[in-house]
Scaffold this motif. Structure first.
Motif, PDB file in Angstrom:
ATOM      1  N   GLY A 135     -35.896  38.358 -48.630  1.00  0.00           N
ATOM      2  CA  GLY A 135     -37.051  37.492 -48.776  1.00  0.00           C
ATOM      3  C   GLY A 135     -38.235  38.252 -49.321  1.00  0.00           C
ATOM      4  O   GLY A 135     -38.095  39.275 -49.996  1.00  0.00           O
ATOM      5  N   THR A 136     -39.436  37.761 -49.010  1.00  0.00           N
ATOM      6  CA  THR A 136     -40.676  38.378 -49.475  1.00  0.00           C
ATOM      7  C   THR A 136     -41.650  38.514 -48.313  1.00  0.00           C
ATOM      8  O   THR A 136     -41.916  37.536 -47.602  1.00  0.00           O
ATOM      9  N   LEU A 137     -42.179  39.707 -48.159  1.00  0.00           N
ATOM     10  CA  LEU A 137     -43.212  40.019 -47.163  1.00  0.00           C
ATOM     11  C   LEU A 137     -44.533  40.060 -47.905  1.00  0.00           C
ATOM     12  O   LEU A 137     -44.724  40.861 -48.820  1.00  0.00           O
ATOM     13  N   THR A 138     -45.482  39.203 -47.511  1.00  0.00           N
ATOM     14  CA  THR A 138     -46.753  39.084 -48.204  1.00  0.00           C
ATOM     15  C   THR A 138     -47.910  39.377 -47.251  1.00  0.00           C
ATOM     16  O   THR A 138     -47.940  38.835 -46.136  1.00  0.00           O
ATOM     17  N   ASN A 139     -48.834  40.213 -47.696  1.00  0.00           N
ATOM     18  CA  ASN A 139     -50.005  40.542 -46.896  1.00  0.00           C
ATOM     19  C   ASN A 139     -51.233  40.722 -47.783  1.00  0.00           C
ATOM     20  O   ASN A 139     -51.139  41.309 -48.856  1.00  0.00           O
ATOM     21  N   GLY A 140     -52.364  40.225 -47.304  1.00  0.00           N
ATOM     22  CA  GLY A 140     -53.629  40.527 -47.947  1.00  0.00           C
ATOM     23  C   GLY A 140     -54.190  41.835 -47.404  1.00  0.00           C
ATOM     24  O   GLY A 140     -53.526  42.570 -46.677  1.00  0.00           O
ATOM     25  N   VAL A 141     -55.433  42.121 -47.750  1.00  0.00           N
ATOM     26  CA  VAL A 141     -56.106  43.342 -47.322  1.00  0.00           C
ATOM     27  C   VAL A 141     -57.523  42.990 -46.903  1.00  0.00           C
ATOM     28  O   VAL A 141     -58.212  42.235 -47.595  1.00  0.00           O
ATOM     29  N   VAL A 142     -57.950  43.525 -45.751  1.00  0.00           N
ATOM     30  CA  VAL A 142     -59.337  43.367 -45.281  1.00  0.00           C
ATOM     31  C   VAL A 142     -59.845  44.711 -44.785  1.00  0.00           C
ATOM     32  O   VAL A 142     -59.061  45.611 -44.492  1.00  0.00           O
ATOM     33  N   ASP A 143     -61.153  44.840 -44.665  1.00  0.00           N
ATOM     34  CA  ASP A 143     -61.734  45.992 -44.011  1.00  0.00           C
ATOM     35  C   ASP A 143     -61.666  45.787 -42.501  1.00  0.00           C
ATOM     36  O   ASP A 143     -61.911  44.688 -42.002  1.00  0.00           O
ATOM     37  N   GLU A 144     -61.310  46.851 -41.802  1.00  0.00           N
ATOM     38  CA  GLU A 144     -61.251  46.779 -40.342  1.00  0.00           C
ATOM     39  C   GLU A 144     -62.627  46.483 -39.773  1.00  0.00           C
ATOM     40  O   GLU A 144     -63.607  47.120 -40.199  1.00  0.00           O
TER      41      GLU A 144
END
Length: 284
Positions: free
Chosen positions: A275-284
């Motif tokens: 499948g596909t693992l999708t993640n965005g990015v944010v500052d902690e």
């Protein structure tokens, strides 16, 4: 149908994927608090049978994905496991005779659809798309010829790394590999029934739709069976343990200049049959 751990309204459940969402089964099998206990009991076929032909209890969008095994005893990662990755180091050395290993903690991973966290201490958040195997039958000194029989399921990993922190000490990379929420595992666990599921599958990573990593598992310097045999030589593998099997060339650190992940980026890790693992990015 795949195994899944998810949270809805603050309550964590496990179950299976079905059309339109997921089916919670944890309340029907209270003897198994998490998928780790399901796997240890050898009950994956029973769980899959229980979900056959049923409707979703939670529609897509009404829950959040968690890492499939919430608290594995061990997460062991294999480094520099593709031919071109060894060449990236430009140290003139051939691939080593034994694999490089390091541990990761469960807290350093989040689930599918959840953002990776860039810490304030460093902007050098990088991606590494990988296939991960979940151990089903434990053991010590497992023969390589029998090793694939010890796999319960496959999943995907974005083995997010804080690059400058892997250079904080002389001998290890642990600091750069274990920032809270810096990586991801998921979306689900695909039951392992055939060696073909791992022997030669395409693995790709995209950042904002751009292909950054692409290789096949058949090109690993240390195949999965060898990984299981080698690791189990020095430590007993137990059900639910996760082995993260290595990333192809193309991580952000290898560009000139490096391309680090930043808030708003989207990373997709895809492998055939998983499948596909999708993640965005944010500052902690």
């Amino acid at each position: 149908m795949n195994l899944v751990t998810f949270t809805s309204n603050g309550v964590q459940h496990w179950g299976v994927t079905v059309p339109g969402g997921v089916l919670a089964l944890s309340a029907e099998f209270p003897q198994w608090p998490t998928l780790r206990e399901v796997i240890a009991a050898g009950a994956v076929p029973e769980v899959l049978a229980a979900g056959q032909g049923r409707m979703a209890s939670h529609a897509e969008g009404s829950f959040t994905y968690d890492i499939p095994i919430p608290q594995p005893e061990k997460i062991i990662c294999v480094g520099v496991n593709f031919p071109d990755r060894n060449a990236e180091y430009k140290d003139g050395q051939d691939a080593p005779p034994n694999m490089s290993l390091f541990p990761r903690f469960a807290r350093s991973f989040t689930g599918h659809g959840q953002p990776l966290k860039r810490p304030p201490e460093s902007p050098q958040l990088d991606y590494e798309g990988e296939i991960a195997v979940i151990i089903g039958t434990g053991g010590r000194r497992i023969p390589e010829a029998e090793a694939l029989n010890h796999i319960a399921a496959l999943t995907l990993c974005n083995e997010g790394t804080i690059r400058d922190w892997v250079r904080h000490a002389k001998f290890n990379v642990t600091q750069g590999k274990n920032w809270d929420g810096s990586g991801a595992i998921g979306p689900w666990a695909v039951p392992f029934t055939d060696p073909a599921q791992i022997l030669d599958v395409q693995l790709e990573t995209r950042v904002n739709g751009e292909l950054r990593q692409s290789d096949r598992s058949g090109r690993m310097l240390f195949p999965v069976a060898r990984q299981i045999a080698y690791i189990s030589t020095f430590t007993t593998l137990v059900p639910g343990d996760i082995i993260v099997t290595g990333t192809p060339t193309g991580a952000g650190a290898r560009f000139d200049p490096p391309i680090w992940l930043k808030p708003g980026d989207v990373v997709e890790v895809t492998a055939e049959g998983i499948g596909t693992l999708t993640n965005g990015v944010v500052d902690e």
